[in-house]
Write a protein that holds these residues in place. Sequence first.
Motif, PDB file in Angstrom:
ATOM      1  N   TRP A  28       2.268   3.323  -7.295  1.00 46.43           N
ATOM      2  CA  TRP A  28       1.584   1.979  -7.010  1.00 46.43           C
ATOM      3  C   TRP A  28       1.648   1.133  -8.260  1.00 46.43           C
ATOM      4  O   TRP A  28       1.457   1.019  -8.760  1.00 46.43           O
ATOM      5  CB  TRP A  28      -0.385   2.312  -7.299  1.00 46.43           C
ATOM      6  CG  TRP A  28      -0.805   1.645  -6.980  1.00 46.43           C
ATOM      7  CD1 TRP A  28      -1.295   0.761  -6.004  1.00 46.43           C
ATOM      8  CD2 TRP A  28      -1.882   0.463  -7.718  1.00 46.43           C
ATOM      9  NE1 TRP A  28      -2.461   0.088  -5.394  1.00 46.43           N
ATOM     10  CE2 TRP A  28      -2.227  -0.279  -6.734  1.00 46.43           C
ATOM     11  CE3 TRP A  28      -1.465   0.077  -8.475  1.00 46.43           C
ATOM     12  CZ2 TRP A  28      -3.358  -1.618  -7.270  1.00 46.43           C
ATOM     13  CZ3 TRP A  28      -2.577  -0.897  -9.541  1.00 46.43           C
ATOM     14  CH2 TRP A  28      -3.291  -1.654  -8.978  1.00 46.43           C
ATOM     15  N   LEU A 363      -4.539   0.712   0.282  1.00 48.02           N
ATOM     16  CA  LEU A 363      -3.973   0.424  -0.866  1.00 48.02           C
ATOM     17  C   LEU A 363      -3.572  -0.868  -1.825  1.00 48.02           C
ATOM     18  O   LEU A 363      -3.439  -0.795  -2.704  1.00 48.02           O
ATOM     19  CB  LEU A 363      -2.443  -0.100  -0.121  1.00 48.02           C
ATOM     20  CG  LEU A 363      -2.405   0.809   1.566  1.00 48.02           C
ATOM     21  CD1 LEU A 363      -1.099   0.360   2.233  1.00 48.02           C
ATOM     22  CD2 LEU A 363      -2.043   2.071   0.533  1.00 48.02           C
ATOM     23  N   LEU A 402       4.428  -0.480  -0.993  1.00 53.17           N
ATOM     24  CA  LEU A 402       4.017   0.226  -2.181  1.00 53.17           C
ATOM     25  C   LEU A 402       5.227   0.231  -3.409  1.00 53.17           C
ATOM     26  O   LEU A 402       4.799  -0.418  -4.469  1.00 53.17           O
ATOM     27  CB  LEU A 402       3.470   1.653  -2.251  1.00 53.17           C
ATOM     28  CG  LEU A 402       2.071   1.652  -2.179  1.00 53.17           C
ATOM     29  CD1 LEU A 402       1.711   3.112  -1.803  1.00 53.17           C
ATOM     30  CD2 LEU A 402       0.534   1.259  -2.527  1.00 53.17           C
TER      31      LEU A 402
END
Length: 502
Positions: A28, A363, A402
Motif C-alpha cells: 500500500w 483501498l 496499489l
Amino acid sequence: MTRKRRRNRPRPHGPNPEKVAKITQPKWTLPPYEIASTEQLQLLHDKSMQILEEGGIAFYDDEAVRILEQHNVKVVNQIAYFDRAQVMEWLAKAPSQFVWSGRNPAHNVVVGGDNVIFAPVVGPPFVRDLDRGRRDGTLADLQNFIKLSQHSPYLHSLGAEIVVPSDIPIAYRHLETMYALLAFGDKPVMGIYHTGPISADAVKMAQVVHGEEAMRQNHFLHGVVNVSSPRRLDDRMLGLLIEFARHNQIVDVTPFILSGAMGPVSILGTVAQLNAEALAGIVFAQMVNPGTPCIYGSFQAVLDLQSGAPVFGAPESQLAQYLSAQLARMYNLPFRAAGAYASSKIIDAQGAYESVMAMFPSLLVRPNFILHAAGWLEGGLTVGYEKFVLDCELLGMYHRYLQNVSWEDDEWAMEAIINEVPPGGHHLGSSHTMRHYRTAFYRAGLFDYDSAESWEANGSIDSIQRANAKYKQLLRQYEQPQLDPATDDALRDFIERRKLEL
C-alpha cells in the motif's frame, strides 16, 4: 491516550517479515484517506473508552470470565468493565506486524504495515452459476472454489469455508472442509473456527501437516471472532478466541454491526461502539496469551429501515470504515477492511455497483486484510462462480492501482516525446511504446474492448457468459499442489477417528 503511533518501528512476531518471499502481495503506497482530525480521533477514542468503562462488554463464557478476573478486570453478571489505562497496557502487547504462513513458504504473506492481503468469501450456504442457478453448496463446490483461489495470483489465501458443503453431515463437516483447505492448495488458510471444539480440531489437523513445534513458532491459522453486537461475545466465539490465542494463531476480532439494529443509526455512535468491541476482544486475546497476533476488524453495514434488510455499499458504511481504519492505524494494529459485498442476488448492475462501492474505499485506508474479496452475493448467503472470477479481475486492477505511480527515469519517455513523435503524430510505434506495450496497462481478460460491430459479430457475449467459460477453463487447468503421502494418510486417519468420536 498514552500509546503513540509507531508506524516506522513495527514489532515483528515470528519469522522476520522482511525475509519472507512475497509473490504477488501488493504494498500500500497511497496517502491515507483520513476524515477525522487528531482532536476528533482522540474524541472517538475517549467515547470508546467511556463505553468500555461505563457500559462494559458481555463475556458469556465461564472460562473467559475467570481469565478476565485473574487480570483484574471488573466483571459483574458476566459484563466486563475495562479501565482505559488497562486497555492501552494490554493493547501494547499485540504485534503490529507478523507473518501468516502457508503450506508452501513461497506463498507466505505479511500481515500489517503497508502489506495488503486479499481472501475469498467465507460462509455462504448457497452457490450460484449461470448453468444451474442457486442451489445448496456441496463438497465438490467447496473444492472448486479452493482450486480457483489457489489458481488466482490476486488471492493470497484460500480462506475458510468458501461455501458450506451441505452434503457432508454437520457433525464432522468441519473436518472435511479443513482437509480440503489443506489438500487442494498450499497458500495460507484460515481454518475452520465456528466454535472452540471445532477450532481445536483445526489446530490438530494443522499440527499434523506442519508439526507441533512449527505451530508454536508460526501462524498458520486465522480465525474471525465476530462480536455479537451490541457489546456481546458468546461462548462459541470466546471458545475459538481462547483456542487460537493459546496456540499462537491469528485472532481477527471483527464486530458485526448493522447500523440501525446492532448499532445506532449515527456514524459516530456506531464507530465508537465498534471500536470498544474490537479493543475488548484484542485485549482479552493478549490476556490469554501476550503477543497473540491480532487483526482489528470492521464489518459494518446499514439496515434498510423500511424493509429491515442489510444494505451493502452504503455511503455511511464507507465513512464509518474511514474512521475505524484511522483508529486501527493510531493503535498500530493490522486492519481488516470491507470486501466486495453486494445485496444483489445475481451479477447485475446492482451487484457490480455495490461491490465496487463497498470495496474500493477499502483501498484508501491502508488495509492489511480484505476478506470476502471475491464471490460474495445476496448479503453473503451465496457465492457465485461467475462473480468469483469477475471479482478476481477487479483484484487485478486493484493490484495495479496499489502500485501507485513509478518515478523511474524511463517513465518520462522524454526521448519519444521530444525526438521520435512529431507534433500531431502518435506514440503507437515509438521505441518507448514498443518496450512496454505488453505490460504498460492492466488488461481485464473478461472485459470486452472491441467495437460494437465486432462484439455483435462474435456473438454478443456478455461478461457473465465469459466468466462462466473462464471458471470452467481454470478448473480444467488446475494442478493440485503436492502433499506428502504420509501426511495425507495421517490427516485421513485423524478425520476417520474423529468421525467415530463425534
